[in-house]
Structures are given as C-alpha cells and as structure tokens.
Enzyme design. Structure first.
Site, PDB file in Angstrom:
ATOM      1  N   HIS A 209       1.022  -1.337  -0.318  1.00 54.54           N
ATOM      2  CA  HIS A 209       0.090   0.263   0.252  1.00 54.54           C
ATOM      3  C   HIS A 209       0.758   1.127  -0.046  1.00 54.54           C
ATOM      4  CE1 HIS A 209       1.007   0.115   4.315  1.00 54.54           C
ATOM      5  NE2 HIS A 209       0.805   1.893   4.664  1.00 54.54           N
TER       6      HIS A 209
HETATM    7  N1  UDP Z   1      -4.015  -5.825   8.909  1.00 55.35           N
HETATM    8  C1  UDP Z   1      -5.450  -5.947   8.401  1.00 55.35           C
HETATM    9  N2  UDP Z   1      -5.953  -6.169   7.429  1.00 55.35           N
HETATM   10  C2  UDP Z   1      -6.006  -6.662   5.845  1.00 55.35           C
HETATM   11  C3  UDP Z   1      -4.348  -6.096   5.541  1.00 55.35           C
HETATM   12  C4  UDP Z   1      -3.578  -5.957   7.449  1.00 55.35           C
HETATM   13  O1  UDP Z   1      -6.134  -6.783   9.235  1.00 55.35           O
HETATM   14  O2  UDP Z   1      -6.438  -7.002   4.443  1.00 55.35           O
HETATM   15  C5  UDP Z   1      -3.426  -5.621   9.253  1.00 55.35           C
HETATM   16  C6  UDP Z   1      -2.122  -5.652  10.379  1.00 55.35           C
HETATM   17  O3  UDP Z   1      -1.793  -6.812  10.197  1.00 55.35           O
HETATM   18  C7  UDP Z   1      -0.947  -4.890  10.493  1.00 55.35           C
HETATM   19  C8  UDP Z   1      -2.071  -3.722  10.296  1.00 55.35           C
HETATM   20  O4  UDP Z   1      -3.822  -4.290   9.217  1.00 55.35           O
HETATM   21  O5  UDP Z   1      -1.999  -4.793  11.873  1.00 55.35           O
HETATM   22  C9  UDP Z   1      -0.991  -2.920   9.060  1.00 55.35           C
HETATM   23  O6  UDP Z   1      -1.547  -1.689   8.705  1.00 55.35           O
HETATM   24  P1  UDP Z   1      -0.845  -0.922   7.267  1.00 55.35           P
HETATM   25  O7  UDP Z   1      -0.198  -1.598   6.826  1.00 55.35           O
HETATM   26  O8  UDP Z   1      -2.193  -0.591   6.516  1.00 55.35           O
HETATM   27  O9  UDP Z   1      -0.202   0.053   7.702  1.00 55.35           O
HETATM   28  P2  UDP Z   1       1.335   0.177   8.275  1.00 55.35           P
HETATM   29  O10 UDP Z   1       1.699  -0.565   9.196  1.00 55.35           O
HETATM   30  O11 UDP Z   1       2.093   0.208   7.176  1.00 55.35           O
HETATM   31  O12 UDP Z   1       0.974   1.634   8.694  1.00 55.35           O
END
Ligand code: UDP
Length: 385
Positions: A209
């Site tokens: 993403h």
């Molecule tokens: N996650 C979720 N469903 C999904 C994809 C990710 O619950 O379809 C969870 C994942 O386990 C993690 C978080 O969302 O806890 C990650 O979010 P993202 O990758 O959007 O954000 P980042 O951590 O890069 O800020």
C-alpha cells in the site's frame, strides 16, 4: 478539564493502540477522550477492528476532506484546533507517522503538551513523507514513547531531550498476545473462495500500500512481477488505492494470485500465521510476522524497522531497482521459513507501561517532560549590545 485526548486515524492505529485505549477507558485514575481523525473511514478499514478487538468506539469523529494528502492534513489540523477550543485536555496524544499526526500542529497552536507514541523511529530516507512527519511530531512533543532503546538513541542524536523519551517496548506484541487464542477462529470470517483457495495449500500472503511503491509505475510493476513469479498460491488483500493503481496502469496478476478486499484482523492474522511467508511493504505486518515466526520479503527501499533484517526474519526486495533473479528472492524466503529467531520487540507489557506513565503524569499534572535547561536560552542574545 480532561487529562488526555487521543487522536488516531488509520487501521493499524486501532490495532496497535487497542489495549492502550481499553486501559485508559477502564482506569478511574485518568479522564480521557478518544478522537478519530477520519483518515480511514470504511467498515473494513476501521469499524471491523473496533468490533473484533473489543475496543470502545471513538467519543468524537472529525469530518475531514480526504481528497488528497494536503486536504487531509489541512482539515485534520483545522478540526483538531476547533475541537480543542471546545474540549480542554492537559495533553493530546498521537501515534505513528501518518497524516493524522500532523494534527499536532493544531495542538501546538494551543500550546497544549503533545505526547507521541512510536517516537523516534527513523528510516533516514528524507524522500518519505512519513520521515518528515515523524521528525516534526517528535520535535513538537513534550513526552515521547519509543519502542526500543535504539529508537530513543536516534531521538537523542537529533538533540531531543533525554528527559522526554521513555522506552516502552512495542504494543503490537501486547495485541498478538492478548488475542492469541482467537486467531484460529479467524478462518470463520474468511469467505468461501479464500477458504477453498488456501485449504491445505502452501500459500504466500501479500500486502502492498505504500505511496512510494504504488505511485511509481516502475516500482509497482517490479512488485507485480515479484508476486507473479511465485510458484505458490498467493492471497493478496489489496487496499483500495492499490486496486485503483493496478487498474489505471493495466497491470495483470497471474491466475495463482487471489485478490480480495482488505479483511479484518482475526482473519488476516489467521492467514499470516498459516502462510509459508509474507511479501509486504507494511510497517506493522513485518513486525507481526517477525513476532509470529513467519518470514517476510520486505518491499522497501528503506525502512524504519531494520530489526527484522538484524534478527533474520526478513529479506529485502528493493522495488526501485531491477532484481534479476526473482525466483532467488522467493527461495531465500522459503529458506528463512526453516530458521528460527527471537523477536526484539518487547515482552508484551508496553501498553501498561505507557498507561501507567500517563496516569503518573496526570496525577502530577506534568505532561511537559522537558527540563528547564531544555528551553533555557541565553537571554543576553535578546539584547542589542
Ligand atoms: N491488516 C488487516 N487486514 C488486511 C491487511 C492488514 O487487518 O487486510 C492489519 C495487519 O495485521 C496490521 C495492519 O493491518 O496490523 C497493517 O496496516 P497497514 O499495512 O495498512 O499499515 P502500516 O503498518 O504500514 O502503517
């Protein structure tokens, strides 16, 4: 006047802070409001996490313009500023490095102490907006919770005062621990297509993403090529911005790749725990995989989480350059699957450490942790000589 206003706004914020929110909500020693900035707003990017993680819904929700990053940040600052005119707090708290933490400018304008959870992480890659946001909020803050001593050191290196940074461990460990017995039930939330696709199969889980990956056509193509070169089945819960870009650039995924909309936490961690390895550019997912013993291929040019390389749970795939041997990348991840490591993120009591510190500061009414000498300056410089 209440003690704390906590402003969060995206999916991983709810997940990571869910225990902190519950502890603050249940404590009779602290008076707190939970405010949602509105950055993520759909059921499967927001509400599902409150429901699955038994977390109270926000007391207030901002109404913001999410047309682009600038309108998002501008309206979060405006909403934060107005909210603070009508609601008084001793301190306002944020988490992470997103558009939402830029609301801290609205707090600074009221000269209210700012608290930052996830402070002093650095990628040292100045091309990432997140790096700029992290530095900004850390340097505006009066109290910083850093997950690891190495992060605290990064803050100290920038001249942030030792007295304002507390090392707490990473609260994502607390969440995986709290819900460990529920993740097997995650299968019940998956739709039949995913169940059939993954049942008794070796598969790879993918998330992607990040702006720098999906807004750069070349990088995105390299990522799609990496995914298409998997000899295993692939499940890809794909965020909406990524879906739009895939379509816009006419990129195609192979038949062995199942694309689905973003899913809830229990089913996501169920899929992660049962995958052969995970390919991701997510900050939180590589931590979770490391904690759960699942290897990752991290699709990042730079990272603020180098620990996953250091403990050997992750290998790097740099989308900004051509990787010639894509099958080698997959086979390295397969090799990691046979190794073990200990995760470095703490022992699962980070949320309690943070909340106990907040209670202590609230009792003393001392959220500004700066020492006098931090902002004592040579007054002679103010005089014309
Ligand atoms: N996650 C979720 N469903 C999904 C994809 C990710 O619950 O379809 C969870 C994942 O386990 C993690 C978080 O969302 O806890 C990650 O979010 P993202 O990758 O959007 O954000 P980042 O951590 O890069 O800020």
């Amino acid at each position: 006047m209440k003690d704390i206003g906590l402003i969060l706004g995206i999916r991983p914020d709810v997940i990571r802070a869910s225990k902190i929110i519950k502890l603050l909500n249940n404590s009779s020693e602290i008076d707190f409001d939970f405010i949602w900035s509105g950055q993520h707003y759909s059921e499967n990017m927001k509400d599902v996490f409150f429901n699955q993680l038994n977390t109270p819904f926000p007391d207030f929700e901002f109404n913001i313009d999410v047309t682009n990053d600038a309108t998002t940040v501008a309206s979060i600052i405006k909403e934060t500023y107005s909210h603070l005119e009508n609601n008084k707090y001793k301190a306002v708290m944020f988490l992470g490095d997103t558009n939402t933490v830029m609301g801290s400018i609205g707090v600074a304008q009221h000269n209210i102490p700012i608290i930052h959870i996830e402070g002093c992480m650095r990628s040292y890659d100045w091309r990432m907006p997140e790096e700029k946001y992290r530095k900004t909020i850390d340097h505006l803050s009066d109290r910083i919770y850093s997950y690891l001593p190495s992060y605290k050191q990064q803050g100290l290196n920038e001249g942030i005062s030792d007295s304002i940074i507390k090392v707490t461990g990473n609260p994502i460990v607390d969440i995986l621990d709290e819900f460990k017995d529920l993740f097997d039930s995650g299968v019940d939330y998956l739709n039949d297509d995913v169940k059939k696709f993954t049942n008794n199969q070796d598969y790879v889980l993918v998330t992607c993403h990040r702006r720098e990956n999906i807004l750069n056509q070349k990088s995105f193509e390299r990522i799609i090529n990496l995914i298409n070169s998997s000899s295993k089945k692939v499940v890809f819960p794909m965020g909406y911005a990524t879906q739009r870009k895939l379509k816009e650039w006419g990129l195609k995924l192979n038949e062995n790749v199942l694309v689905i909309d973003p899913i809830g936490y229990l089913e996501f961690i169920y899929l992660l725990k049962n995958s052969s390895y995970c390919i991701s550019d997510s900050g939180t997912v590589v931590e979770e995989a490391c904690i759960l013993g699942i290897p990752t291929i991290q699709m990042r040019y730079s990272t603020e989480r180098p620990e996953v390389y250091e403990v050997g749970s992750s290998i790097k795939f740099d989308p900004t350059t051509e990787a010639l041997e894509l099958d080698q990348v997959h086979s390295k991840a397969n090799e990691l699957n046979k190794t073990e490591w200990s995760h470095p993120f703490g022992d699962g009591n980070s949320s309690e450490i943070i909340v106990n510190d907040l209670i202590d500061l609230a009792k003393k009414n001392e959220f500004n942790m700066h020492k006098k000498e931090d902002y004592d300056f040579d007054t002679s410089r103010s005089f014309l000589k």
